[in-house]
Design an enzyme around this catalytic site. Structure first.
Site, mmCIF file in Angstrom:
data_model
loop_
_atom_site.group_PDB
_atom_site.id
_atom_site.type_symbol
_atom_site.label_atom_id
_atom_site.label_comp_id
_atom_site.label_asym_id
_atom_site.label_seq_id
_atom_site.Cartn_x
_atom_site.Cartn_y
_atom_site.Cartn_z
ATOM 1 C CE LYS A 63 -14.082 -157.360 42.645
ATOM 2 N NZ LYS A 63 -14.324 -157.980 41.323
ATOM 3 N NE ARG B 107 -14.586 -163.198 41.829
ATOM 4 C CZ ARG B 107 -15.876 -163.237 41.484
ATOM 5 N NH1 ARG B 107 -16.434 -162.188 40.957
ATOM 6 N NH2 ARG B 107 -16.596 -164.326 41.655
ATOM 7 N N GLY C 150 -17.512 -154.064 35.546
ATOM 8 C CA GLY C 150 -17.590 -154.644 34.212
ATOM 9 C C GLY C 150 -16.520 -154.182 33.252
ATOM 10 C CG MET D 272 -10.282 -153.606 34.141
ATOM 11 S SD MET D 272 -9.083 -153.075 35.366
ATOM 12 C CE MET D 272 -10.115 -152.652 36.746
ATOM 13 N NE ARG E 87 -19.175 -153.043 42.960
ATOM 14 C CZ ARG E 87 -18.880 -153.510 41.761
ATOM 15 N NH1 ARG E 87 -17.615 -153.648 41.387
ATOM 16 N NH2 ARG E 87 -19.832 -153.876 40.924
ATOM 17 C CG HIS F 14 -22.362 -120.721 19.149
ATOM 18 N ND1 HIS F 14 -23.558 -121.227 18.667
ATOM 19 C CD2 HIS F 14 -22.639 -119.479 19.604
ATOM 20 C CE1 HIS F 14 -24.500 -120.339 18.821
ATOM 21 N NE2 HIS F 14 -23.986 -119.257 19.374
ATOM 22 N NE ARG G 256 -22.015 -116.768 27.002
ATOM 23 C CZ ARG G 256 -22.628 -117.655 27.776
ATOM 24 N NH1 ARG G 256 -23.950 -117.597 27.933
ATOM 25 N NH2 ARG G 256 -21.953 -118.590 28.401
ATOM 26 N NE ARG H 291 -19.486 -111.214 26.726
ATOM 27 C CZ ARG H 291 -19.254 -112.446 26.293
ATOM 28 N NH1 ARG H 291 -18.247 -113.147 26.800
ATOM 29 N NH2 ARG H 291 -20.035 -113.001 25.385
ATOM 30 C CD GLU I 154 -12.598 -112.106 27.335
ATOM 31 O OE1 GLU I 154 -13.123 -113.175 26.973
ATOM 32 O OE2 GLU I 154 -13.198 -111.012 27.307
ATOM 33 C CB SER J 90 -15.696 -111.763 35.370
ATOM 34 O OG SER J 90 -16.284 -113.024 35.135
ATOM 35 N N GLY K 186 -12.661 -114.934 32.169
ATOM 36 C CA GLY K 186 -13.317 -115.622 31.052
ATOM 37 C C GLY K 186 -12.419 -116.762 30.614
ATOM 38 C CG ASN L 158 -15.387 -120.602 27.926
ATOM 39 O OD1 ASN L 158 -15.116 -121.453 28.764
ATOM 40 N ND2 ASN L 158 -16.619 -120.235 27.650
ATOM 41 C CB CYS M 99 -18.235 -115.625 33.794
ATOM 42 S SG CYS M 99 -17.194 -114.696 32.640
ATOM 43 C CE1 TYR N 3 -18.614 -114.231 39.046
ATOM 44 C CE2 TYR N 3 -17.851 -112.526 40.550
ATOM 45 C CZ TYR N 3 -18.059 -112.984 39.253
ATOM 46 O OH TYR N 3 -17.729 -112.188 38.191
#
Length: 871
Positions: A21, A91, A100, A102, A335, A450, A557, A613, A740, A759, A761, A763, A826, A846
């Site tokens: 601002k 302000r 909105g 602050m 802005r 899951h 999967r 897989r 993984e 690849s 994994g 997770n 993946c 990829y």
């Protein structure tokens, strides 16, 4: 170090110091636009305030009052003067827009003496006392933290007693009475009189704005938008101009284009005889900005001229606040405006066509997350107004959905009805119910649980980790925190984009994708280096992925394929069989189904790679839990239900995520590998005969040692090559592995000698690196965020320091022995923009993500290339 800057000293490139601002106000001053003069107390001053135990030190105080003196000279007004007082607004203004979140205080500098004198001199006492009552209420709310409702109730009662509906109909006498009542209420709440010294008012207001950087809504907004806590906010102190001076005055908010649709028309609202908060508070109904040309034509024309200047200067849609004081227009803010996903795409494409920006600038303008709203149902705004919030969880999968509560797939009476599946937590056996229901709500689980992963893959709305709700499984009821009990069949609505659960049915609206979307995404595809694939396990998901531009399947999967009613029985028989021959007999029944699954995927992905897989989860996840299902399976095996229950119990593990799963299953039960390989290669041969270009890639999960891969690879090759040699079709398949397990990253050079692709994994790699269960982490991660131990959920945003370092090691080691090895990702991180940036930086080939996040990944991949060029 300098902490306070006049608007004359700054420019739009000083956002890190002045906040957005302040920087834009300074820029508008530099452009010669009508801006009330003022100064900015910098973001650095905010950080210093916190560093100094929430106090403003004397040197910063001096800079502030030096600027006040300069402002007095510029305006000819004086702070606290009885005849011609300088009044200011205070302000907030962070580096990026946080609308909105602050606090703001207007009309600062008023007190009893100033008001009395100013009222007499101005001959407009009503305006003066109206400004004073607003100031008292704002100061009480923002600075002192008193409930705004205390004053609003008093104000409403006065209007009611006098039979008045509009604020503007209150007389001078009425407003004097309001001020007296407000001051009494303030003293009752504070224990002291309302402060009369303008200097004290100013310092306390600046401190309050600094404090608002850490209010609950600002913290939540920063977390949601990944804004660092360390930035702080600036404070803008600006000469007041008055939209509530008379009926030739007003105030409003406008956008240079429609922020909902992107149409190139001026969009906004204003109020006559009002101050800024009146427009947003909803106390009075604003007027459309286009009617201003009839009410104040000169101001309207001037405003349109300024809008054109600002949009061309910033080369983006502008969100502006303005005030008209007695017929003179003033600009209070500009802005880059917030916009919907639909508007963002249209504005970007239109501005390229208008020659305002380049295609690359257009790509950088659009926040990837906005694309979510283009691809999922959303709630109808009118219907949502009546929605009652009953709980809030994690926004696990975007979109909006309503339906009758069910707790199990067997609760479904009519598949054509709308349902919401409510579970403590989901497991793979819930896949059928999840595919039928409009949405999924779980009490436990995090963003990569899951339920979350599967829902995102299916494009289903999902709210996870809603711990304020509880399930009574005996009576099949859902119990809310306030004691409300919802029964099976009652309607609830889920907002998967916010995590909010509503009582009852809230109508949804379908997304609409225009030709602008395709144009915009084609620009992204022309820039990006990363290929984008999708995690898809069935024809429907694969088709959605291709429609959204996926260039193959990065993760199929296969375990999800076994839960179909037509095949789960035989798969369960295989699991509990005692001999290899029995297992092979059951697998023979499943083989045709698996083959058909892969035929469907190959057909959809004609010419694109499909990574399949091999079976990954622990086998106990597939086994029945209901007595009726156990009895049916036991009868088919010729054993008692009790004996079968013992077998099922023996298969359960203390830590299944690190137990008998992945490649370990393949080593124990190689017949599973044989069956899956037969299905893949047979499907590939059949598709090839029909003219489909097939590119199968077989992925072995959870490898931690090259010997594991060697063993399983030999089974795959022996099986595949035998089938191919007995056919007249050549199939070029490749074998790779999922990285993984942390050990696999350290042994990547050895593993890469056997693997044709890696690849990541991420997770599992994340949870094994942290030693933290992704399903249980939601129970304590909020404590980590609140105590600033973690800034982000590592299961959503890739941990580039820890997990990322392991990935770098693996890539370097793999390429040292196999320079042409294909490497991708993946895990769920494949659809997170910041994680995609990192993957591009690593030089991956990829990323693969949920089908409904393919467009997000495509845009993020393009932006990562542009960011590299800018750096």
């Amino acid at each position: 170090m300098k902490y306070v800057y006049s608007f004359k000293e700054g420019n739009k490139d000083m956002k890190n110091i002045l906040g957005g601002k302040g920087a834009n106000l300074a820029e508008m001053v530099g452009l010669g636009l009508p801006v009330p003069m003022g100064f900015t107390v910098s973001c650095d001053a905010c950080l210093k305030y916190y560093e100094d135990n929430c106090s403003i030190n004397s040197s910063i105080e001096k800079e502030i009052f030096d600027e006040i003196r300069k402002l007095e000279e510029y305006t000819g007004k004086k702070f606290g003067d009885l005849n011609n007082p300088l009044l200011v607004s205070v302000r907030s203004g962070a580096r990026v827009s946080m609308p909105g979140m602050m606090d703001t205080i207007l009309n600062l500098g008023l007190n009893d003496e100033v008001v009395k004198s100013f009222s007499e001199k101005s001959s407009n006492g009503r305006f003066v006392y109206d400004s004073y009552r607003r100031f008292i209420q704002m100061f009480a709310d923002v600075v002192m933290g008193f409930p705004k409702s205390s004053f609003e109730r008093l104000f409403d009662k006065i209007k009611e007693d006098k039979g008045i509906l509009k604020d503007s109909d209150l007389s001078l006498t009425d407003l004097v009475e309001v001020v007296d009542i407000y001051k009494s209420e303030y003293k009752k709440l504070a224990g002291v009189d309302f402060p009369s010294d303008p200097k004290i008012q100013l310092l306390e207001a600046i401190k309050a704005v600094f404090r608002s950087w850490n209010n609950d809504r600002a913290i939540f907004y920063r977390k949601m938008n990944e804004i660092p806590d360390s930035w702080g906010t600036a404070v803008n102190v600006q000469e007041m101009v008055y939209g509530n001076l008379n009926n030739n005055s007003g105030t409003g908010v406008a956008f240079t284009r429609n922020p909902a649709t992107g149409d190139n028309v001026l969009f906004g609202e204003y109020l006559i005889n009002a101050q800024g908060e009146d427009v947003v508070a909803g106390i009075r109904t604003p007027l459309s900005i286009d009617t201003l040309k009839d009410v104040m034509p000169n101001c309207y024309n001037e405003f349109c001229r300024i809008c054109d200047i600002l949009e061309k200067h910033y080369k983006d849609m502008q969100d502006m606040e303005f005030t008209i004081e007695d017929g003179k227009l003033y600009m209070l803010q500009t802005r880059n405006g917030k916009r919907t996903g639909k508007a963002a795409i249209k504005i970007a494409v239109d501005m390229v066509n208008e020659g305002l920006i380049t295609k690359e600038q257009a790509l950088m303008r659009v926040d990837e997350k906005l694309l979510d709203s283009l691809l999922h149902d959303m709630f109808d705004k009118d219907s949502l107004k009546n929605g009652k919030v009953i709980a809030k969880g994690l926004a696990a999968s975007p979109g909006a959905a309503y339906g009758k509560i069910i707790f199990d797939v067997n609760d479904i009476v009519n598949k054509d009805d709308d349902y919401i599946l409510v579970k403590l937590e989901t497991s793979p056996e819930d896949i059928e119910g999840m595919s039928i229901c409009n949405g999924i709500l779980t009490i436990r689980g995090g963003m990569t649980s899951h339920a979350a992963v599967v829902a995102r893959g299916m494009g289903a709305c999902c709210v996870c980790g809603c711990g304020s709700l509880s399930i009574d499984s005996v009576n099949k009821t859902l119990i809310c925190e306030d004691g409300t009990v919802l029964c099976m069949g009652d309607y609830i609505s889920l907002d998967g984009s916010t995590g909010i659960v509503y009582l009852g049915k809230i109508d949804t609206v379908a997304p609409s994708i225009s030709g602008d979307f395709e144009t915009f995404m084609s620009w992204a595809d022309n820039v990006r280096k990363l290929s984008v694939r999708a995690n898809a396990d069935n024809f429907r998901d694969a088709k959605v992925a291709r429609d959204f531009g996926a260039e193959g399947i990065g993760l199929c999967r296969t375990e999800h394929m076994f839960f179909d009613e037509s095949r789960i029985f035989n798969f369960r028989k295989m699991i509990v069989s005692d001999t290899k021959e029995q297992r092979e007999e059951s697998l023979k029944e499943i083989l045709p189904y698996q083959k058909n699954d892969f035929i469907e995927l190959f057909n959809v992905m004609n010419g694109y790679p499909v990574i399949i897989r091999l079976l990954d989860p622990p086998l106990h996840e597939f086994l029945p839990s209901k007595d009726s299902d156990i009895s049916t399976l036991a009868d088919s095996l010729g054993i008692s239900a009790l004996d079968l229950k013992k077998k099922i119990s023996n298969l359960k593990e203390f830590n299944p995520m690190m137990g008998h799963r992945g490649c370990r299953l393949s080593i124990t039960y190689p017949e599973i590998v044989v069956m899956q390989t037969k299905a893949i290669i047979s499907a590939a041969i059949e598709c090839s005969k029909n003219g489909i270009v097939v590119k199968p890639e077989i992925m072995v999960p959870l490898v931690g040692d090259v010997s594991e891969l060697e063993y399983i690879k030999s089974i795959i090759k022996e099986t595949a090559d035998s089938i191919i040699s007995n056919s007249d079709i050549s199939v070029n398949y490749v074998i790779g592995t999922m990285i993984e397990v942390p050990r696999a990253t350290m042994m990547a050079d050895e593993i890469a000698k056997e693997a044709e692709f890696f690849s990541f994994g991420t997770n599992d790699l994340t949870q094994m690196t942290y030693g933290m269960s992704r399903d249980d982490a939601s129970k304590f991660l909020n404590d980590y965020y609140e105590k600033k131990i973690f800034l982000n959920d590592p299961f959503i945003k890739l941990d580039t320091n820890g997990v990322g370092s392991l990935m770098k090691i693996a890539i370097s080691k793999a390429k040292s022995v196999n320079p042409n090895i294909e490497i991708g990702i993946c895990g769920e991180h494949g659809g997170d923009p910041s994680s995609v940036y990192f993957c591009n930086e690593l030089g991956l080939d990829y990323v693969s993500c949920s089908p409904y996040r393919v467009a997000i990944a495509r845009l993020a991949a393009a932006k990562s290339v542009i960011r590299e060029r800018l750096d």
